[in-house]
Enzyme design. Sequence first.
Site, short mmCIF file in Angstrom:
data_model
loop_
_atom_site.label_atom_id
_atom_site.label_comp_id
_atom_site.label_asym_id
_atom_site.label_seq_id
_atom_site.Cartn_x
_atom_site.Cartn_y
_atom_site.Cartn_z
N TYR A 33 0.83 -1.20 0.00
CA TYR A 33 0.00 0.00 0.00
C TYR A 33 0.86 1.25 0.00
CZ TYR A 33 0.83 1.13 4.96
OH TYR A 33 1.40 1.50 6.14
N ARG A 52 8.42 4.07 -4.71
CA ARG A 52 8.46 3.10 -3.61
C ARG A 52 7.44 1.99 -3.83
NH1 ARG A 52 7.67 5.16 2.44
NH2 ARG A 52 5.56 5.53 1.65
N ARG A 101 -8.04 -20.75 -0.98
CA ARG A 101 -6.92 -20.42 -0.11
C ARG A 101 -5.78 -21.39 -0.34
NH1 ARG A 101 -4.95 -21.89 4.93
NH2 ARG A 101 -4.06 -20.20 6.19
N LYS A 151 6.54 -2.02 1.92
CA LYS A 151 5.36 -1.42 2.55
C LYS A 151 4.15 -2.33 2.36
CE LYS A 151 3.22 3.16 3.15
NZ LYS A 151 3.68 3.38 4.53
N GLU A 183 11.98 2.48 14.34
CA GLU A 183 11.10 3.56 13.84
C GLU A 183 9.84 3.60 14.67
OE1 GLU A 183 10.19 2.57 9.77
OE2 GLU A 183 9.90 0.47 10.26
#
Length: 287
Positions: A33, A52, A101, A151, A183
């Site tokens: 995302y 990114r 799945r 991310k 972070e």
Amino acid sequence: MTRTVYLNGDYLPEDQAKVSIFDRAFLMADGVYEVTSVLDGKLIDFGGHATRLQRSLDELELRAPCDMDTLLDIHRELVRLNDITDGLIYLQITRGAPGDRDFVFPDPETTEPTIVLFTQSKPGLADSPAARTGIKIISIEDQRWGRRDIKTVQLLYPSMGKMMAKKAGADDAWMVEDGFVTEGTSNNAYIVKGNKIITRALSHDILHGITRAAVLRFAKEAQMEVEERNFSIDEAKAADEAFITSASSFVMPVVEIDGVLLGDGTPGRRSLRLREIYLEESRKTAV
């Protein structure tokens, strides 16, 4: 007013947008995302976020559903359709919904990726009251997976960290691994000592923040010294100032760490100046 969202090529009212229960983001957190800020109706640092995003996709061998020019057009159209002046655009791309799945990746030739975008209106986003008072943080153990530079939508532990901070009467948490700060739960972390800004160097350990890159560039242009290295919570408590950066908070001063006030407990001069510079310069290049 019902928001218009974007889902797999269509602009839809939010209550009509549906994603399969077999989507791999839902079952496996198999998706990435980005969040891009909007100020004055324009996108802040879209190029950095697009770059990114492509890196995250490449690291997960995940196919992009469209090129970045098309993605920019989608962002702009959502800003227009939802009449966003200040706010955020959330983008998520997943490996899609193969129909069942399975731990094994589905064949990308037969399973299309899922792409979702939606807006969040945040009037006065750049004029946050917290920027004038500063925020309080606590330290917690970093228990995330090892590829924080990608991310992904694996955000359970950062969410738990936010809740730990809330229960402690703080605003956020800095995560600590092997004695050093990595972070924040959704932001990069910095301390200031004298004229020196100290922040952890880029690696797999932290997200390669788009706002981080811009702020460090602006800091150097403003004749501030930047040192990219590890620092501990104890060193942070003894700092003159501290702050965080992210796409939605820009530069946010930190005034308290684990109950210890930094300086006189008010936002530091350099932190406030960097916020001012970042917002001024980012608005100039907004698209």
